[in-house]
Design a protein around this motif. Structure first.
Motif, PDB file in Angstrom:
ATOM      1  N   GLY A 171       0.790  -1.218   0.000  1.00  0.00           N
ATOM      2  CA  GLY A 171       0.000   0.000   0.000  1.00  0.00           C
ATOM      3  C   GLY A 171       0.823   1.269   0.000  1.00  0.00           C
ATOM      4  O   GLY A 171       0.380   2.310   0.495  1.00  0.00           O
ATOM      5  N   ASP A 222      -2.083  -1.482  -6.321  1.00  0.00           N
ATOM      6  CA  ASP A 222      -3.538  -1.376  -6.463  1.00  0.00           C
ATOM      7  C   ASP A 222      -4.076  -2.062  -7.713  1.00  0.00           C
ATOM      8  O   ASP A 222      -5.222  -1.857  -8.085  1.00  0.00           O
ATOM      9  N   ARG A 242      -1.855   4.148  -0.802  1.00  0.00           N
ATOM     10  CA  ARG A 242      -2.540   3.495  -1.921  1.00  0.00           C
ATOM     11  C   ARG A 242      -3.281   2.269  -1.407  1.00  0.00           C
ATOM     12  O   ARG A 242      -2.893   1.658  -0.415  1.00  0.00           O
ATOM     13  N   ASN A 243      -4.325   1.897  -2.116  1.00  0.00           N
ATOM     14  CA  ASN A 243      -5.004   0.649  -1.801  1.00  0.00           C
ATOM     15  C   ASN A 243      -4.081  -0.520  -2.133  1.00  0.00           C
ATOM     16  O   ASN A 243      -3.395  -0.516  -3.155  1.00  0.00           O
ATOM     17  N   GLN A 244      -4.087  -1.522  -1.287  1.00  0.00           N
ATOM     18  CA  GLN A 244      -3.280  -2.711  -1.524  1.00  0.00           C
ATOM     19  C   GLN A 244      -4.174  -3.853  -1.972  1.00  0.00           C
ATOM     20  O   GLN A 244      -5.048  -4.297  -1.230  1.00  0.00           O
ATOM     21  N   SER A 245      -3.971  -4.317  -3.174  1.00  0.00           N
ATOM     22  CA  SER A 245      -4.722  -5.462  -3.682  1.00  0.00           C
ATOM     23  C   SER A 245      -4.395  -6.714  -2.879  1.00  0.00           C
ATOM     24  O   SER A 245      -3.266  -6.898  -2.398  1.00  0.00           O
TER      25      SER A 245
END
Length: 237
Positions: A11, A39, A151-154
């Motif tokens: 992230g 992401d 950031r969004n973490q997949s």
């Protein structure tokens, strides 16, 4: 001159290294700090390693530094490139066939973290607080920058097993952070010993020491790079 390859954690992005990178460049080194596709739900560990390898290109004299979750990516890079030194910085250490998603339970992380919270008087459970866990020792202006760049973490890279059969044949240093609230120091000492067969080095600071103590971190990295490395057995998992 060395090439420092700085790999950020989950992230995050290359900005994590923005205080350390100029310190290393000022000492005459090249620095590569790629943005991983955190992401992107189509990207797993193999794709993360692809991004790093592509960013390195034809550079040589590589010192790879892996922060946190990058501990799963960096050995894949070392398996594909000629690397002089791998530095695991407050990093997850995988075992062959273990997915990042399984790592937490396999290592006993949750118990270790709860015990640390209890000792230091923090409540366990509840909503995850980034400021409390990650930014408690980061200067306010830098912490604000970190919060604005998250950031969004997949979940994709957490799903598949780590593909290597053994730790890569590269000298490895492990640096833990004594004030880390995500990965408690005693937990990391055990992890380095049990999974890499090495004694962890230590410095003050929380999980994000590249933001809280960049000068000391740069000094540590340079000391590792200059270290006399007589022939010795390599870490193996």
């Amino acid at each position: 001159m060395a090439t420092y390859v700085l790999i950020h954690g989950a992230g995050s992005n290359a900005w994590y290294w923005h205080l350390v990178a100029p310190l290393l460049r000022a000492r005459g080194h090249d620095v590569v700090a790629p943005d991983l596709p955190c992401d992107d739900d189509s990207a797993g560990l193999a794709e993360y390693a692809d991004v790093v390898v592509d960013a390195v290109g034809g550079r040589t004299d590589l010192v790879v530094v892996a922060q946190s979750m990058a501990g799963f990516t960096a050995p894949l890079v070392c398996d594909r490139l000629r690397v002089d030194l791998l530095v695991m910085l407050a990093a997850m250490v995988p075992s062959p066939g273990e997915s990042p998603g399984d790592w937490w339970a396999n290592t006993g992380h949750e118990q270790a973290r709860r015990e640390l919270d209890a000792r230091e008087g923090r409540p366990s459970g509840g909503d995850f607080d980034i400021a409390v866990t990650f930014l408690h020792d980061v200067p306010p202006d830098v912490a604000a920058g970190a919060m604005s760049r998250g950031r969004n973490q997949s979940g994709t890279p957490f799903e598949k097993p780590w593909p290597l059969h053994a730790w890569p044949d590269v000298p490895t240093e492990f640096l833990l952070c004594r004030d880390d609230r995500l990965f408690p120091a005693e937990f990391m000492r055990r992890l380095a010993h049990d999974r890499l067969g090495i004694v962890a080095d230590e410095m003050d600071g929380g999980h994000l020491v590249a933001l809280s103590r960049p000068e000391e971190l740069a000094d540590r990295l340079e000391a590792y790079r200059r270290k006399d490395r007589s022939p010795r057995s390599r870490p193996a998992v």
